[in-house]
Design a protein around this motif. Structure first.
Motif, PDB file in Angstrom:
ATOM      1  N   TYR A   1       0.833  -1.203   0.000  1.00  0.00           N
ATOM      2  CA  TYR A   1       0.000   0.000   0.000  1.00  0.00           C
ATOM      3  C   TYR A   1       0.871   1.258   0.000  1.00  0.00           C
ATOM      4  N   VAL A   2       1.875   1.294   0.879  1.00  0.00           N
ATOM      5  CA  VAL A   2       2.760   2.461   0.955  1.00  0.00           C
ATOM      6  C   VAL A   2       3.549   2.610  -0.346  1.00  0.00           C
ATOM      7  N   ALA A   3       4.033   1.482  -0.904  1.00  0.00           N
ATOM      8  CA  ALA A   3       4.836   1.526  -2.126  1.00  0.00           C
ATOM      9  C   ALA A   3       4.057   2.082  -3.310  1.00  0.00           C
ATOM     10  N   ILE A   4       2.755   1.790  -3.397  1.00  0.00           N
ATOM     11  CA  ILE A   4       1.961   2.216  -4.552  1.00  0.00           C
ATOM     12  C   ILE A   4       1.237   3.536  -4.306  1.00  0.00           C
ATOM     13  N   CYS A   5       0.735   3.717  -3.098  1.00  0.00           N
ATOM     14  CA  CYS A   5      -0.060   4.922  -2.808  1.00  0.00           C
ATOM     15  C   CYS A   5       0.774   6.097  -2.294  1.00  0.00           C
ATOM     16  N   ALA A   6       1.953   5.822  -1.769  1.00  0.00           N
ATOM     17  CA  ALA A   6       2.829   6.915  -1.298  1.00  0.00           C
ATOM     18  C   ALA A   6       4.269   6.625  -1.678  1.00  0.00           C
ATOM     19  N   PRO A   7       4.546   6.456  -2.993  1.00  0.00           N
ATOM     20  CA  PRO A   7       5.894   6.039  -3.420  1.00  0.00           C
ATOM     21  C   PRO A   7       6.998   7.032  -3.053  1.00  0.00           C
ATOM     22  N   LEU A   8       6.674   8.341  -3.032  1.00  0.00           N
ATOM     23  CA  LEU A   8       7.695   9.346  -2.724  1.00  0.00           C
ATOM     24  C   LEU A   8       8.100   9.319  -1.254  1.00  0.00           C
ATOM     25  N   HIS A   9       7.229   8.800  -0.414  1.00  0.00           N
ATOM     26  CA  HIS A   9       7.514   8.750   1.027  1.00  0.00           C
ATOM     27  C   HIS A   9       7.842   7.336   1.494  1.00  0.00           C
ATOM     28  N   TYR A  10       7.966   6.419   0.545  1.00  0.00           N
ATOM     29  CA  TYR A  10       8.146   5.010   0.900  1.00  0.00           C
ATOM     30  C   TYR A  10       9.374   4.782   1.779  1.00  0.00           C
ATOM     31  N   THR A  11      10.509   5.315   1.356  1.00  0.00           N
ATOM     32  CA  THR A  11      11.751   5.085   2.110  1.00  0.00           C
ATOM     33  C   THR A  11      11.726   5.724   3.490  1.00  0.00           C
ATOM     34  N   MET A  12      10.943   6.815   3.625  1.00  0.00           N
ATOM     35  CA  MET A  12      10.852   7.473   4.938  1.00  0.00           C
ATOM     36  C   MET A  12       9.900   6.732   5.870  1.00  0.00           C
ATOM     37  N   ILE A  13       8.857   6.104   5.289  1.00  0.00           N
ATOM     38  CA  ILE A  13       7.870   5.394   6.111  1.00  0.00           C
ATOM     39  C   ILE A  13       8.345   3.984   6.449  1.00  0.00           C
ATOM     40  N   MET A  14       8.755   3.243   5.419  1.00  0.00           N
ATOM     41  CA  MET A  14       9.154   1.845   5.615  1.00  0.00           C
ATOM     42  C   MET A  14      10.655   1.751   5.893  1.00  0.00           C
ATOM     43  N   THR A  15      11.067   2.322   7.002  1.00  0.00           N
ATOM     44  CA  THR A  15      12.470   2.251   7.387  1.00  0.00           C
ATOM     45  C   THR A  15      12.782   0.884   7.976  1.00  0.00           C
ATOM     46  N   GLN A  16      14.066   0.596   8.128  1.00  0.00           N
ATOM     47  CA  GLN A  16      14.479  -0.690   8.701  1.00  0.00           C
ATOM     48  C   GLN A  16      13.921  -0.860  10.109  1.00  0.00           C
ATOM     49  N   LYS A  17      13.901   0.238  10.869  1.00  0.00           N
ATOM     50  CA  LYS A  17      13.390   0.189  12.244  1.00  0.00           C
ATOM     51  C   LYS A  17      11.897  -0.111  12.260  1.00  0.00           C
ATOM     52  N   VAL A  18      11.143   0.510  11.355  1.00  0.00           N
ATOM     53  CA  VAL A  18       9.697   0.291  11.284  1.00  0.00           C
ATOM     54  C   VAL A  18       9.399  -1.159  10.905  1.00  0.00           C
ATOM     55  N   CYS A  19      10.114  -1.669   9.907  1.00  0.00           N
ATOM     56  CA  CYS A  19       9.904  -3.056   9.465  1.00  0.00           C
ATOM     57  C   CYS A  19      10.213  -4.045  10.576  1.00  0.00           C
ATOM     58  N   ALA A  20      11.333  -3.830  11.261  1.00  0.00           N
ATOM     59  CA  ALA A  20      11.711  -4.722  12.363  1.00  0.00           C
ATOM     60  C   ALA A  20      10.680  -4.652  13.498  1.00  0.00           C
ATOM     61  N   SER A  21      10.159  -3.446  13.759  1.00  0.00           N
ATOM     62  CA  SER A  21       9.148  -3.285  14.808  1.00  0.00           C
ATOM     63  C   SER A  21       7.857  -3.995  14.437  1.00  0.00           C
ATOM     64  N   LEU A  22       7.454  -3.885  13.158  1.00  0.00           N
ATOM     65  CA  LEU A  22       6.246  -4.565  12.691  1.00  0.00           C
ATOM     66  C   LEU A  22       6.359  -6.076  12.880  1.00  0.00           C
ATOM     67  N   VAL A  23       7.499  -6.630  12.490  1.00  0.00           N
ATOM     68  CA  VAL A  23       7.703  -8.073  12.615  1.00  0.00           C
ATOM     69  C   VAL A  23       7.755  -8.488  14.078  1.00  0.00           C
ATOM     70  N   ALA A  24       8.402  -7.689  14.913  1.00  0.00           N
ATOM     71  CA  ALA A  24       8.472  -7.995  16.347  1.00  0.00           C
ATOM     72  C   ALA A  24       7.079  -8.002  16.971  1.00  0.00           C
ATOM     73  N   VAL A  25       6.260  -7.017  16.599  1.00  0.00           N
ATOM     74  CA  VAL A  25       4.884  -6.962  17.100  1.00  0.00           C
ATOM     75  C   VAL A  25       4.100  -8.189  16.637  1.00  0.00           C
ATOM     76  N   CYS A  26       4.316  -8.589  15.376  1.00  0.00           N
ATOM     77  CA  CYS A  26       3.644  -9.779  14.837  1.00  0.00           C
ATOM     78  C   CYS A  26       3.982 -11.020  15.655  1.00  0.00           C
ATOM     79  N   TRP A  27       5.278 -11.218  15.929  1.00  0.00           N
ATOM     80  CA  TRP A  27       5.721 -12.384  16.680  1.00  0.00           C
ATOM     81  C   TRP A  27       5.138 -12.371  18.092  1.00  0.00           C
ATOM     82  N   CYS A  28       5.167 -11.194  18.737  1.00  0.00           N
ATOM     83  CA  CYS A  28       4.694 -11.098  20.129  1.00  0.00           C
ATOM     84  C   CYS A  28       3.186 -11.283  20.214  1.00  0.00           C
TER      85      CYS A  28
END
Length: 314
Positions: A124-151
């Motif tokens: 969704y972010v890649a297609i609907c907000a491509p100019l802000h993709y790198t700022m939104i989907m940072t390594q920290k955000v991705c790792a946090s999302l996965v950590a929340v999923c596991w927990c």
């Protein structure tokens, strides 16, 4: 009537499996062994390809590598025990082992659900907000999302497992399945299961329904955004970006909806068993193929993994 509490007089359950005919059991053993080995091999290859190719160190492939890891664990929570049962001819499973298997099955099944939702958000972010993709989907955000999923998935599994220990099992101990399924075990209890049923529909529902709603919202907004793209090539490229993930979502949730959200009158033992096999064994096996067949980046990474030669076209 037995009092509530962990007063079970049953020390083990009997897994009835998929068949009680020896000739069918031999066929099923080799079939599931092949599917399990293919699942392990291809998902491990996906993980290795993503880790060794620096071009795939992006959020999309980070989530994909986690999905492959979850699929390996998800299948491993049920299939090895079933294969051992076919070899040994002993279909029993201890009370503790049954609860343990159920815990890991719910944990990794829930992980599949929430990881797929995270991947939908990434698309969704890649297609609907491509100019802000790198700022939104940072390594920290991705790792946090996965950590929340596991927990979250772990808490969900823990709640169901602990609530099951409240029940008494004092009679029938045959599980009409090839693994310790939560619903099937709950039906064997000889004490009040209203609290367990409530947990299934609330906590369990959140883990399955909420990610599915998130996926629907993401793809609705993606579809609207794609329709606004003027060029046919641009629309095709956008849909190709989501095609693999959408196929995986349909495969996973399609079978779950077939089992848990259809009217009881439409259910048959054979139909439910086939649907369960689909999302517990077949889907984890097919996911690597879905994500690699039409994905040129994945095919290149897998080719480099096998040949150990640099790609001169880069």
């Amino acid at each position: 009537m037995p009092k509530e509490g962990n007063q079970t007089s049953i020390s083990e359950f009997i897994l009835m499996g998929l068949s009680n005919k020896p000739e069918q059991e031999r066929l099923l053993f080799f079939l599931f062994l092949i599917m399990y080995l293919v699942t392990m091999l291809w998902n491990l290859l996906i993980i290795l390809a993503i880790r060794t190719d620096s071009h795939l160190h992006t959020p999309m492939y980070f989530f994909l590598s986690n999905l492959s890891l979850v699929d390996i664990c998800f299948t491993s929570s049920t299939v090895p025990k079933m294969l051992v049962n076919y070899i040994s001819g002993n279909n029993s499973i201890s009370y503790i082992a049954c609860l343990t298997q159920m815990f890991f099955f719910i944990w990794f099944g829930g992980m599949d659900s929430v990881i797929l939702a995270s991947m939908a958000y990434d698309r969704y972010v890649a297609i609907c907000a491509p100019l802000h993709y790198t700022m939104i989907m940072t390594q920290k955000v991705c790792a946090s999302l996965v950590a929340v999923c596991w927990c979250w998935a772990c808490i969900d599994a823990l709640i169901h497992t602990v609530s099951l220990t409240r029940l008494s099992f004092c009679g029938h101990n045959e599980i009409s399945h090839f693994f310790c399924d939560l619903i099937t075990i709950t039906r064997l209890a000889c004490s009040d299961t209203s609290f367990n049923d409530l947990m299934v529909y609330t906590v369990g529902g959140l883990t399955t329904v909420m990610p599915f709603i998130g996926i629907l919202i993401s793809y609705t907004r993606i579809f609207i955004a794609v329709l606004k793209i003027p060029s046919t090539h641009g629309k095709k490229k956008a849909f190709n970006t989501c095609g693999s993930h959408l196929a995986a979502v349909c495969l996973f949730y399609g079978t779950i909806i077939e089992i848990y959200f259809n009217p009881t009158s439409t259910h048959t033992a054979q139909k439910d068993t086939a649907s369960t096999v689909m999302y517990t064994v077949v889907t984890p096996m097919l996911n690597p193929f879905i994500y690699s067949v039409r994905n040129n980046d994945m095919k290149r990474a897998l080719r480099m993994l096998f040949t150990r030669k640099p790609d001169l076209s880069l």
